[in-house]
Design a protein around this motif. Sequence first.
Motif, PDB file in Angstrom:
ATOM      1  N   GLY A  44      -0.690   9.567   3.204  1.00  0.00           N
ATOM      2  CA  GLY A  44      -1.692   8.808   2.193  1.00  0.00           C
ATOM      3  C   GLY A  44      -2.691   9.387   2.411  1.00  0.00           C
ATOM      4  O   GLY A  44      -3.316   8.709   1.621  1.00  0.00           O
ATOM      5  N   GLY A  54      -1.458   2.935  -2.161  1.00  0.00           N
ATOM      6  CA  GLY A  54      -1.398   3.072  -0.726  1.00  0.00           C
ATOM      7  C   GLY A  54       0.474   3.507  -0.328  1.00  0.00           C
ATOM      8  O   GLY A  54       0.267   3.339  -0.958  1.00  0.00           O
ATOM      9  N   ASN A  57       1.321   1.504   5.921  1.00  0.00           N
ATOM     10  CA  ASN A  57      -0.254   1.807   6.612  1.00  0.00           C
ATOM     11  C   ASN A  57      -1.221   1.167   6.256  1.00  0.00           C
ATOM     12  O   ASN A  57      -2.105   0.420   7.050  1.00  0.00           O
ATOM     13  CB  ASN A  57      -0.205   3.344   7.261  1.00  0.00           C
ATOM     14  CG  ASN A  57       0.931   3.574   8.332  1.00  0.00           C
ATOM     15  OD1 ASN A  57       1.667   3.500   8.189  1.00  0.00           O
ATOM     16  ND2 ASN A  57       0.739   5.645   8.086  1.00  0.00           N
ATOM     17  N   SER A  58      -1.300   0.956   4.468  1.00  0.00           N
ATOM     18  CA  SER A  58      -2.475   0.606   4.177  1.00  0.00           C
ATOM     19  C   SER A  58      -1.435  -0.860   3.436  1.00  0.00           C
ATOM     20  O   SER A  58      -2.637  -1.450   2.890  1.00  0.00           O
ATOM     21  CB  SER A  58      -3.268   1.437   3.289  1.00  0.00           C
ATOM     22  OG  SER A  58      -2.164   1.753   1.914  1.00  0.00           O
ATOM     23  N   ASN A  59      -1.106  -1.495   4.569  1.00  0.00           N
ATOM     24  CA  ASN A  59      -0.192  -3.102   4.481  1.00  0.00           C
ATOM     25  C   ASN A  59       0.239  -3.165   2.612  1.00  0.00           C
ATOM     26  O   ASN A  59      -0.002  -4.306   1.948  1.00  0.00           O
ATOM     27  CB  ASN A  59      -0.813  -3.628   4.696  1.00  0.00           C
ATOM     28  CG  ASN A  59      -1.453  -4.125   6.001  1.00  0.00           C
ATOM     29  OD1 ASN A  59       0.290  -3.754   7.174  1.00  0.00           O
ATOM     30  ND2 ASN A  59      -2.082  -4.599   6.475  1.00  0.00           N
ATOM     31  N   ASP A  60       0.484  -1.790   2.024  1.00  0.00           N
ATOM     32  CA  ASP A  60       1.341  -1.857   0.590  1.00  0.00           C
ATOM     33  C   ASP A  60       2.306  -1.642   0.583  1.00  0.00           C
ATOM     34  O   ASP A  60       3.328  -0.448   0.361  1.00  0.00           O
ATOM     35  CB  ASP A  60       0.209  -0.901  -0.323  1.00  0.00           C
ATOM     36  CG  ASP A  60       0.807  -0.566  -1.088  1.00  0.00           C
ATOM     37  OD1 ASP A  60       1.335  -2.026  -2.458  1.00  0.00           O
ATOM     38  OD2 ASP A  60       0.112   0.634  -1.932  1.00  0.00           O
TER      39      ASP A  60
END
Length: 89
Positions: A44, A54, A57-60
């Motif tokens: 990231g 993303g 960890n960034s909900n991607d």
Amino acid sequence: MNLIIWLIVGGLIGWVASLVMKTDAQQGVILNVVVGIVGAMIGGWFLAPMLGTGTINSNDFSLPGLVVSLLGAIVLLAIVNLVRRGTTR
């Protein structure tokens, strides 16, 4: 529920990265999860801005996000191998 999915996907990414780097016999399930999540953080910070995506960890949870997370985990294992043995294999 999102935390459970995050841990499972992080574990799978860490496991695949350990298979790629041939360190799967040296680490267990918990270390696979740690490698997957920390590798996603590395991906990231360094890879996601270049690729415009993303990470887990960034909900991607898209395919590019998973690939960036996997590449970050592979980089993390390469750095660990380099420090531990002096070679990346």
